[in-house]
Design a protein around this motif. Sequence first.
Motif, PDB file in Angstrom:
ATOM      1  N   PRO A 133       0.855  -1.202   0.000  1.00  0.00           N
ATOM      2  CA  PRO A 133       0.000   0.000   0.000  1.00  0.00           C
ATOM      3  C   PRO A 133       0.881   1.237   0.000  1.00  0.00           C
ATOM      4  O   PRO A 133       1.935   1.262   0.647  1.00  0.00           O
ATOM      5  CB  PRO A 133      -0.777  -0.134   1.320  1.00  0.00           C
ATOM      6  CG  PRO A 133      -0.799  -1.609   1.607  1.00  0.00           C
ATOM      7  CD  PRO A 133       0.529  -2.127   1.108  1.00  0.00           C
ATOM      8  N   LYS A 134       0.491   2.259  -0.734  1.00  0.00           N
ATOM      9  CA  LYS A 134       1.367   3.427  -0.908  1.00  0.00           C
ATOM     10  C   LYS A 134       1.813   4.036   0.417  1.00  0.00           C
ATOM     11  O   LYS A 134       2.955   4.469   0.558  1.00  0.00           O
ATOM     12  CB  LYS A 134       0.666   4.483  -1.760  1.00  0.00           C
ATOM     13  CG  LYS A 134       0.587   4.116  -3.238  1.00  0.00           C
ATOM     14  CD  LYS A 134       0.003   5.258  -4.055  1.00  0.00           C
ATOM     15  CE  LYS A 134      -0.027   4.916  -5.542  1.00  0.00           C
ATOM     16  NZ  LYS A 134      -0.592   6.016  -6.352  1.00  0.00           N
ATOM     17  N   GLU A 135       0.905   4.039   1.396  1.00  0.00           N
ATOM     18  CA  GLU A 135       1.256   4.660   2.670  1.00  0.00           C
ATOM     19  C   GLU A 135       2.260   3.826   3.476  1.00  0.00           C
ATOM     20  O   GLU A 135       2.864   4.304   4.433  1.00  0.00           O
ATOM     21  CB  GLU A 135       0.003   4.896   3.517  1.00  0.00           C
ATOM     22  CG  GLU A 135      -0.754   3.641   3.932  1.00  0.00           C
ATOM     23  CD  GLU A 135      -1.738   3.143   2.896  1.00  0.00           C
ATOM     24  OE1 GLU A 135      -2.577   2.293   3.245  1.00  0.00           O
ATOM     25  OE2 GLU A 135      -1.681   3.628   1.742  1.00  0.00           O
ATOM     26  N   GLU A 136       2.463   2.561   3.051  1.00  0.00           N
ATOM     27  CA  GLU A 136       3.406   1.689   3.757  1.00  0.00           C
ATOM     28  C   GLU A 136       4.685   1.431   2.959  1.00  0.00           C
ATOM     29  O   GLU A 136       5.608   0.787   3.455  1.00  0.00           O
ATOM     30  CB  GLU A 136       2.735   0.338   4.054  1.00  0.00           C
ATOM     31  CG  GLU A 136       1.514   0.428   4.946  1.00  0.00           C
ATOM     32  CD  GLU A 136       0.835  -0.919   5.136  1.00  0.00           C
ATOM     33  OE1 GLU A 136       1.453  -1.948   4.754  1.00  0.00           O
ATOM     34  OE2 GLU A 136      -0.306  -0.957   5.631  1.00  0.00           O
ATOM     35  N   LEU A 137       4.726   1.938   1.734  1.00  0.00           N
ATOM     36  CA  LEU A 137       5.828   1.589   0.825  1.00  0.00           C
ATOM     37  C   LEU A 137       7.201   1.986   1.370  1.00  0.00           C
ATOM     38  O   LEU A 137       8.110   1.157   1.463  1.00  0.00           O
ATOM     39  CB  LEU A 137       5.602   2.243  -0.538  1.00  0.00           C
ATOM     40  CG  LEU A 137       6.749   2.086  -1.552  1.00  0.00           C
ATOM     41  CD1 LEU A 137       6.982   0.620  -1.889  1.00  0.00           C
ATOM     42  CD2 LEU A 137       6.466   2.899  -2.804  1.00  0.00           C
ATOM     43  N   LEU A 138       7.391   3.245   1.706  1.00  0.00           N
ATOM     44  CA  LEU A 138       8.713   3.704   2.150  1.00  0.00           C
ATOM     45  C   LEU A 138       9.124   3.005   3.443  1.00  0.00           C
ATOM     46  O   LEU A 138      10.267   2.544   3.568  1.00  0.00           O
ATOM     47  CB  LEU A 138       8.704   5.216   2.338  1.00  0.00           C
ATOM     48  CG  LEU A 138      10.052   5.830   2.755  1.00  0.00           C
ATOM     49  CD1 LEU A 138      11.136   5.503   1.748  1.00  0.00           C
ATOM     50  CD2 LEU A 138       9.908   7.342   2.926  1.00  0.00           C
ATOM     51  N   LYS A 139       8.211   2.923   4.392  1.00  0.00           N
ATOM     52  CA  LYS A 139       8.511   2.271   5.666  1.00  0.00           C
ATOM     53  C   LYS A 139       8.908   0.819   5.455  1.00  0.00           C
ATOM     54  O   LYS A 139       9.888   0.331   6.034  1.00  0.00           O
ATOM     55  CB  LYS A 139       7.300   2.349   6.596  1.00  0.00           C
ATOM     56  CG  LYS A 139       7.499   1.671   7.939  1.00  0.00           C
ATOM     57  CD  LYS A 139       6.243   1.782   8.799  1.00  0.00           C
ATOM     58  CE  LYS A 139       6.409   1.043  10.124  1.00  0.00           C
ATOM     59  NZ  LYS A 139       5.178   1.149  10.963  1.00  0.00           N
ATOM     60  N   SER A 140       8.178   0.101   4.600  1.00  0.00           N
ATOM     61  CA  SER A 140       8.460  -1.314   4.342  1.00  0.00           C
ATOM     62  C   SER A 140       9.772  -1.497   3.594  1.00  0.00           C
ATOM     63  O   SER A 140      10.527  -2.435   3.863  1.00  0.00           O
ATOM     64  CB  SER A 140       7.305  -1.939   3.549  1.00  0.00           C
ATOM     65  OG  SER A 140       6.093  -1.876   4.282  1.00  0.00           O
ATOM     66  N   THR A 141      10.047  -0.594   2.655  1.00  0.00           N
ATOM     67  CA  THR A 141      11.300  -0.673   1.904  1.00  0.00           C
ATOM     68  C   THR A 141      12.497  -0.449   2.823  1.00  0.00           C
ATOM     69  O   THR A 141      13.489  -1.178   2.767  1.00  0.00           O
ATOM     70  CB  THR A 141      11.322   0.361   0.767  1.00  0.00           C
ATOM     71  OG1 THR A 141      10.194   0.137  -0.097  1.00  0.00           O
ATOM     72  CG2 THR A 141      12.605   0.257  -0.050  1.00  0.00           C
ATOM     73  N   LEU A 142      12.406   0.557   3.681  1.00  0.00           N
ATOM     74  CA  LEU A 142      13.497   0.844   4.607  1.00  0.00           C
ATOM     75  C   LEU A 142      13.686  -0.294   5.612  1.00  0.00           C
ATOM     76  O   LEU A 142      14.823  -0.613   5.991  1.00  0.00           O
ATOM     77  CB  LEU A 142      13.234   2.162   5.342  1.00  0.00           C
ATOM     78  CG  LEU A 142      13.291   3.425   4.465  1.00  0.00           C
ATOM     79  CD1 LEU A 142      12.914   4.655   5.279  1.00  0.00           C
ATOM     80  CD2 LEU A 142      14.669   3.594   3.850  1.00  0.00           C
ATOM     81  N   ALA A 143      12.587  -0.915   6.037  1.00  0.00           N
ATOM     82  CA  ALA A 143      12.686  -2.039   6.968  1.00  0.00           C
ATOM     83  C   ALA A 143      13.405  -3.216   6.308  1.00  0.00           C
ATOM     84  O   ALA A 143      14.236  -3.892   6.930  1.00  0.00           O
ATOM     85  CB  ALA A 143      11.288  -2.462   7.437  1.00  0.00           C
ATOM     86  N   TYR A 144      13.093  -3.457   5.040  1.00  0.00           N
ATOM     87  CA  TYR A 144      13.750  -4.523   4.283  1.00  0.00           C
ATOM     88  C   TYR A 144      15.242  -4.236   4.145  1.00  0.00           C
ATOM     89  O   TYR A 144      16.089  -5.107   4.372  1.00  0.00           O
ATOM     90  CB  TYR A 144      13.092  -4.638   2.910  1.00  0.00           C
ATOM     91  CG  TYR A 144      13.721  -5.645   1.981  1.00  0.00           C
ATOM     92  CD1 TYR A 144      13.334  -6.978   1.994  1.00  0.00           C
ATOM     93  CD2 TYR A 144      14.696  -5.250   1.062  1.00  0.00           C
ATOM     94  CE1 TYR A 144      13.901  -7.899   1.127  1.00  0.00           C
ATOM     95  CE2 TYR A 144      15.265  -6.163   0.193  1.00  0.00           C
ATOM     96  CZ  TYR A 144      14.865  -7.483   0.227  1.00  0.00           C
ATOM     97  OH  TYR A 144      15.441  -8.393  -0.632  1.00  0.00           O
TER      98      TYR A 144
END
Length: 228
Positions: A133-144
């Motif tokens: 989901p767009k609102e989770e994209l950056l957070k999820s990418t950085l977590a990865y």
Amino acid sequence: VAALPGAKKAGEAQAPPPSAEVVRMAKEGILLDRKGRWSNHAQTIPKPVIACINGGVAGGGFSQMMHCDIRFAGAGVPFISAFAKRGLIAEMGVNVTLVKAVGMGAAMDLMLSSRKFHAEEAQRLGLVQRVFPKEELLKSTLAYAREIAESVPPSSLAVIKQQLLRGATQPMMEAMKESNQLMLTSFTVPEHKEGVQSFLQKRKPVFPPYDEKNPLVVRLKAIQASKL
């Protein structure tokens, strides 16, 4: 690990007239950025480069995206190569990167039709690896990215990345010999010892930063130099 978020909005624009110097270099097949680098510079960086695609991708941005090692996209994000419909060609080596990512048939479809498609189809084709989901994209990418950076030694990241890039065009036995050389060297570096000990002790590993003098990195560079 480098995570590269894109612009929130993207569109197509007519390129400005090229300078005489650009025309001269283009005739020789050389097109560099403002820092004198080829468009596939991301492939030469000794760490994973992750494209965090939060807005539409078209034209040159499409080609640049394909030079990234891993691609994550926001749900519903549109993609279009656009080249064919603008009287252009497959630029920046996308004729190679796209075929390797999705296969010849799908690459032909996307490039020749210049049709628009979205993140969900891009994931099915293998163009992007994950959709959030767009609102989770950056957070999820950085977590990865953080998980990789904290659990894998930089020397292994650098070497494995180049093994995969080189292996895509190598004969099997050549790739086997190179991987055997690198494997034997990897047994001798401190990162291997720390990786095993941290696993047995059930703790997070503590790896040294990337070092050009690391024996594993030195071995890789020697292999690369021998093939030039």
